[in-house]
Design an enzyme around this catalytic site. Structure first.
Site, short mmCIF file in Angstrom:
data_model
loop_
_atom_site.label_atom_id
_atom_site.label_comp_id
_atom_site.label_asym_id
_atom_site.label_seq_id
_atom_site.Cartn_x
_atom_site.Cartn_y
_atom_site.Cartn_z
CG HIS A 1 -12.46 -24.86 44.16
ND1 HIS A 1 -11.97 -23.59 43.94
CD2 HIS A 1 -11.38 -25.63 44.46
CE1 HIS A 1 -10.66 -23.59 44.09
NE2 HIS A 1 -10.28 -24.82 44.40
CB CYS B 1 -9.14 -24.49 48.27
SG CYS B 1 -8.17 -25.76 47.43
CD GLU C 1 -15.08 -21.88 42.98
OE1 GLU C 1 -14.09 -22.30 42.37
OE2 GLU C 1 -15.25 -22.10 44.20
#
Length: 425
Positions: A397, A313, A399
């Site tokens: 992202h 990001c 995760e």
């Protein structure tokens, strides 16, 4: 039913006069209903909350709403998030610093909040805007209501506002600065002036969300939530993670893939990092404008080529600038857990979790840097790599938290890159 009641009333002796020996004559009557209750008492006895807040946007629109959480006046950039759930992870994502998050899913709060879903130590967003606030919670992990949670953390929220209409406006006009207020003493004109004299572009938002001193992270993804058991790595690799607003689940995923992690502040000097002799470096997610933090770009430049690096990001944007590329502000950004991305290396489409208002201009990248992922909604750069210097990054992202786990294998790719570099391959 109504006509029967009127006929009865009109023919009743109470309302009709007659004289013996003459025809019956009907009289004119009026029924008056009254309650012996003062207006103030009646208003206070209402079983529902009345509008007590305003969201004033810089385009001049004023949105009446009901408040929950903290009260007062707050300013921020309004963005919309299309996630169906995961509002607690969104509240504690440091990347939302300086922003009001509008949830497009109309019903929020029904699962309450719990400690395990925190993505950082506090809430960093400026406020929460929702359509309908759940009046009850129903989840075995719930420890308190969303309303109480926001009040304790001094975060403003509003509900009973037309979030669909605001979202359409943001899609048409782009992200807008707004002022959220529960203070009746402030006029609409004053709030509008505040929205038009404040700007988020060019502001360093990273410094306030970053840690102040280095620390070690050891916690892995809990066994109950681990979904990639067969992909764990037994060998430990030392990773230095730059905290530009890092989420806990990024650290948990790295730890689950066999990494020993040292988290350092955003201003940590590159030479101090190299003294730690890391196997790899992570540049994390974070809020705001990447061009507003030139010190971070310089740090990335100094570390590229020394050890393998992985950007997520904000880290992706900083890496793009450090490699000679440019970043730009998007019209309304990407915020949600349902963005399709094409992975050009394997041809697969991943459904990703995203939260950013800026992007790397792929046309500005130098020779040797390849675009590895593309957002299929608008064609923007969603990932890049520079194999010659052991660099890789994603705009979104991997995760998730909240969101799908399609992109989790990227952590394994980072580990493999460190393994190859360590073995001299």
């Amino acid at each position: 039913m109504i006509m029967t009641a009127l006929n009865f009333a009109c023919n009743s002796p109470l309302f009709c006069s007659s004289v013996a020996g003459s025809s019956q004559k009907s009289g004119v009557f009026k029924i008056t209903c009254s309650a012996l209750v003062s207006p103030d008492i009646a208003a206070s006895a209402r079983p529902w909350k009345v509008s007590d807040a305003r969201l004033v946007l810089e385009d001049g629109s004023i949105w009446r709403a009901k408040s929950f959480g903290a009260s007062g006046t707050q300013i921020g950039e309004v963005v919309f998030n299309t996630s169906m759930t995961g509002y607690q992870e969104i509240l504690t994502d440091p990347s939302y610093a300086g922003q009001f998050v509008l949830m497009t899913n109309p019903h929020i709060g029904n699962t309450g909040v719990n400690f395990d879903d925190e993505e950082s130590s506090q809430c960093f967003l400026a406020g929460l805007v929702i359509r309908s606030l759940s009046i009850c919670t129903s989840n075995w992990r719930c420890t308190e209501s969303l309303e109480d949670y926001l009040a304790k953390r001094n975060i403003m929220g509003i509900y009973d506002v037309d979030t669909r209409a605001i979202t359409r406006r943001l899609r048409q006009d782009g992200s807008l600065i707004g002022v959220l207020s529960t203070e009746e003493s402030k006029t609409d004109e004053e709030l509008l002036e505040m929205s038009r004299t404040w700007d988020i572009v060019g502001v360093d938002l990273i410094t306030d969300v970053s840690c102040k001193t280095p620390y070690e992270w050891v916690e892995k993804t809990a066994s109950d939530w681990e979904f990639a058991e067969g992909k764990k790595h037994a060998q430990n690799y030392h990773v230095v993670a730059y905290d530009f607003g890092i989420k806990h689940n990024i650290l948990r995923r790295l730890a689950s893939y066999g990494c020993k992690i040292t988290v350092v502040p955003s201003t940590w000097p590159a030479f101090e990092t190299l003294k730690m002799n890391p196997d790899g470096i992570l540049f994390s997610n974070g809020p705001g404008d990447p061009s507003a933090v030139p010190y971070a770009v310089e740090t990335v430049k100094e570390l590229i080529g020394k050890v393998p690096v992985f950007g997520i990001c904000m880290g992706h944007q900083l890496l793009g600038q450090a490699l000679g590329g440019k970043t730009f502000k998007m019209k309304f950004g990407h915020h949600g857990g349902n963005h399709p991305v094409r992975n050009h290396r394997n041809g697969q489409v991943e459904i990703s979790s995203q939260n950013h208002n800026y992007a790397v201009d792929p046309m500005s990248l130098p020779t040797g840097v390849e675009v590895t992922h593309t957002n299929l909604n608008d064609g923007s750069c969603a990932g890049l790599a520079f194999p010659a210097r052991n660099c890789m990054s994603l705009q979104y992202h991997p995760e998730a938290s909240p969101g799908p786990h399609d992109s989790d294998p990227i952590f394994s790719e980072f580990v493999e890159m460190m393994k190859r570099n360590k073995s001299g391959v």
